[in-house]
Design a protein around this motif. Structure first.
Motif, PDB file in Angstrom:
ATOM      1  N   ALA A 288       0.826  -1.208   0.000  1.00 51.09           N
ATOM      2  CA  ALA A 288       0.000   0.000   0.000  1.00 51.09           C
ATOM      3  C   ALA A 288       0.860   1.257   0.000  1.00 51.09           C
ATOM      4  CB  ALA A 288      -0.940  -0.003   1.202  1.00 51.09           C
ATOM      5  N   GLY A 289       1.975   1.225   0.694  1.00 55.09           N
ATOM      6  CA  GLY A 289       2.877   2.374   0.695  1.00 55.09           C
ATOM      7  C   GLY A 289       2.326   3.560   1.462  1.00 55.09           C
ATOM      8  N   ARG A 290       2.759   4.743   1.034  1.00 57.09           N
ATOM      9  CA  ARG A 290       2.381   5.961   1.758  1.00 57.09           C
ATOM     10  C   ARG A 290       0.937   6.369   1.440  1.00 57.09           C
ATOM     11  NH1 ARG A 290       7.405   9.467  -0.391  1.00 57.09           N
ATOM     12  NH2 ARG A 290       6.950   8.210  -2.239  1.00 57.09           N
ATOM     13  N   ALA A 291       0.375   7.172   2.333  1.00 63.27           N
ATOM     14  CA  ALA A 291      -0.980   7.693   2.112  1.00 63.27           C
ATOM     15  C   ALA A 291      -0.872   9.064   1.434  1.00 63.27           C
ATOM     16  CB  ALA A 291      -1.710   7.810   3.439  1.00 63.27           C
ATOM     17  N   ILE A 292      -1.501   9.186   0.277  1.00 64.92           N
ATOM     18  CA  ILE A 292      -1.422  10.426  -0.502  1.00 64.92           C
ATOM     19  C   ILE A 292      -2.737  11.193  -0.320  1.00 64.92           C
ATOM     20  CG2 ILE A 292      -1.155  11.362  -2.825  1.00 64.92           C
ATOM     21  CD1 ILE A 292       0.344   8.731  -3.522  1.00 64.92           C
ATOM     22  N   PRO A 293      -2.674  12.367   0.291  1.00 65.00           N
ATOM     23  CA  PRO A 293      -3.916  13.060   0.650  1.00 65.00           C
ATOM     24  C   PRO A 293      -4.659  13.642  -0.556  1.00 65.00           C
ATOM     25  CG  PRO A 293      -2.017  14.440   1.150  1.00 65.00           C
ATOM     26  CD  PRO A 293      -1.469  13.123   0.701  1.00 65.00           C
ATOM     27  N   LEU A 294      -5.987  13.648  -0.416  1.00 62.77           N
ATOM     28  CA  LEU A 294      -6.844  14.379  -1.356  1.00 62.77           C
ATOM     29  C   LEU A 294      -7.467  15.518  -0.557  1.00 62.77           C
ATOM     30  CD1 LEU A 294      -8.670  11.375  -3.063  1.00 62.77           C
ATOM     31  CD2 LEU A 294      -6.868  12.801  -4.070  1.00 62.77           C
ATOM     32  N   THR A 295      -7.569  16.689  -1.177  1.00 63.81           N
ATOM     33  CA  THR A 295      -8.057  17.850  -0.424  1.00 63.81           C
ATOM     34  C   THR A 295      -9.574  17.800  -0.246  1.00 63.81           C
ATOM     35  OG1 THR A 295      -8.238  19.049  -2.488  1.00 63.81           O
ATOM     36  CG2 THR A 295      -6.211  19.356  -1.221  1.00 63.81           C
ATOM     37  N   HIS A 296     -10.028  18.411   0.836  1.00 56.21           N
ATOM     38  CA  HIS A 296     -11.462  18.533   1.087  1.00 56.21           C
ATOM     39  C   HIS A 296     -11.673  19.713   2.029  1.00 56.21           C
ATOM     40  CE1 HIS A 296     -15.598  17.550   2.112  1.00 56.21           C
ATOM     41  NE2 HIS A 296     -15.598  16.765   1.061  1.00 56.21           N
TER      42      HIS A 296
END
Lengths: 108, 188, 196
Positions: free
Chosen positions: C83-91
């Motif tokens: 899965a690796g790193r968590a890449i954020p999505l804006t909200h």
């Protein structure tokens, strides 16, 4: 509606969001879909697609999903958030909503 | 593109490309690596273990470990020898467990008696007679010899893998060679 | 344990083995010194030749009976480790925690690259702090092209396809997509016309 019924209902709503292909078991140390055949099985009977917990700041919900590549993954992800938020507010949990986590684990 | 087509075109890809895909989480790429190198790894594991017992388990275990560790592999094009090292390690581990994790010096007990005349009758080739002779070697000698002559490991690598000084490896190898040469002469 | 090593026959086997290990032919004088040495070398060479054949299996030498074994390996792989790193999505809402996994983005890159005719994608690295929204990211991709494809053109098509997919699906601040063609592969003869 108790919490496990609520989790099931939220899980059902997530799968209805356009662009969502499946949800994954969010319990740790569980092997998610490995082959396409296994994925199909999981889609029919996901063990626990939604993690639901209650704390002082309210209810926290987490879900892991696979989305298709026909629509932007970020858009699908935000739609899932909105659907979950609407459903939780409709429920009107006394403590309110603390957080909603949506993780996209696969695209296409 | 259908999976079948994808798998058949992946079958043409180099080890480096497949290892890169598998490191990133592509199960199909990993599957092609298993199909490409699985038979070799099983053959090697059987030689280390001295028989076919446990071979499937050991190689399966090696592949599962490889999947987890692939992102750490620096030279992706060397994935084949890297896989061989992993399967070697798993097989040696299995033998350690068979000896209740006793030090390797104690693995030198003689192999159990076999029905030699029958085996002799089965022996058809040089290769067969070597396989039989290997089965008769004590584990420690067989492991050293297979790592050296079949796996191409250096003295230092064998010494590190088995946790014994290189001089012990030399001694074990010398005895293994001598016995194999003698056994093979007898089978001729 | 040392008793065996005192045997002179062991010594000659050791000496000869050392030569063979180094890929050097043992000196003639040594071999011709005694019939025992000659026999020892012959026996040693015979064992070595047989040793090489011990794992002489065909590449891809698994049989149809091994399908179950392969399946059980695939079923037991720990998918989550990729899965690796968590890449954020804006909200806009602070209560939203929306992410793409690094693994999902790599899979997207792979699929986008594979959709380019004549190309197979290998390793994909997202270089940059993807866990912080807006951080500059360089995408480095290795790929193989079919033999006979013009490499610069294939690399350019690959770059365009990957950049397009990333822009469509992620919010990564892509600075560059670096493509390295590391290999050339052959089209399978029975694969003609199957490539989409």
């Amino acid at each position: 509606m108790n919490d496990s019924e609520l989790a099931r209902e939220l899980g059902r709503l997530v799968l209805e969001v356009p662009g969502v292909l499946q949800s994954y078991d969010t319990r740790p140390a569980v092997v998610a879909a490995v082959t396409d055949a296994a994925a199909a099985l999981l889609r029919q009977a996901p063990a626990e697609p939604i993690t639901l917990s209650r704390g002082p700041e309210g209810i926290a919900v987490a879900v892991k999903i696979a989305v298709d590549d026909d629509r932007p993954a970020a858009e699908t992800c935000r739609d899932v958030y909105s659907v979950l938020m609407d459903a939780l507010q409709e429920q009107g949990p006394p403590a309110g909503v603390a957080s909603i986590s949506v993780e996209v684990s696969r695209i296409g | 593109m259908a999976d079948v087509d994808r798998l058949s075109s992946l079958a043409e890809a180099s080890d480096r490309i497949l290892a890169g895909r598998a490191a990133d989480g592509d199960v199909r790429g990993f599957e092609v690596l298993i199909r490409r190198h699985g038979a070799l790894m099983r053959a090697y594991a059987a030689r280390i273990l001295g028989s076919n017992a446990d071979v499937d388990d050991v190689v399966q275990d090696a592949f599962i470990t490889a999947w987890d560790k692939l992102p750490e592999l620096e030279d992706l094009s060397a994935v084949k020898s890297w896989l061989m090292r992993i399967v070697n390690h798993k097989a040696i581990d299995r033998i350690r467990a068979r000896h209740d994790h006793a030090p390797i010096e104690d693995w030198d007990d003689p192999a159990p008696e076999r029905e030699q005349p029958e085996r002799q009758a089965e022996t058809h080739s040089q290769q067969d007679s070597l396989v039989r002779a290997l089965e008769l070697l004590p584990d420690a000698q067989r492991n050293c010899w297979v790592m050296k002559e079949v796996g191409g490991f250096s003295y230092d690598e064998i010494s590190a893998e088995l946790g014994v000084p290189p001089s012990t490896v030399r001694g074990l190898l010398a005895r293994a060679r001598r016995r194999l040469m003698t056994e093979m002469e007898e089978w001729r | 344990m040392n008793a065996a090593n005192d045997d002179p026959a062991d010594d000659i086997v050791d000496v000869l083995s050392d030569y063979l290990d180094r890929g050097v032919e043992p000196p003639r004088e040594l071999i011709e010194q005694s019939p025992e040495n000659h026999l020892a070398l012959a026996a040693l060479l015979r064992v070595r030749e047989a040793a090489r054949s011990l794992i002489d299996v065909d590449e891809g030498g698994l049989s149809t009976g091994d399908e179950g074994w392969i399946d059980s390996i695939l079923t037991n792989l720990h998918r989550e480790v990729k899965a690796g790193r968590a890449i954020p999505l804006t909200h806009p809402s602070p209560r939203a925690n929306l992410t793409l996994t690094e693994g999902a983005v790599r899979g997207l890159v792979r699929a986008a690259g594979d959709s380019v005719d004549g190309v197979l994608v290998g390793r994909c690295v997202l270089d940059g702090d993807v866990t912080v929204a807006g951080s500059p990211v360089v995408v480095r991709v290795e790929a193989s092209v079919f033999w006979g494809e013009p490499i610069p053109a294939a690399a350019e098509r690959l770059r365009v396809a990957i950049a397009g997919a990333l822009i469509q699906h992620t919010e990564l601040a892509i600075e560059a997509v670096d493509v390295t063609i590391t290999d050339v592969h052959l089209r399978r003869t029975d694969d003609e016309g199957q490539q989409s």
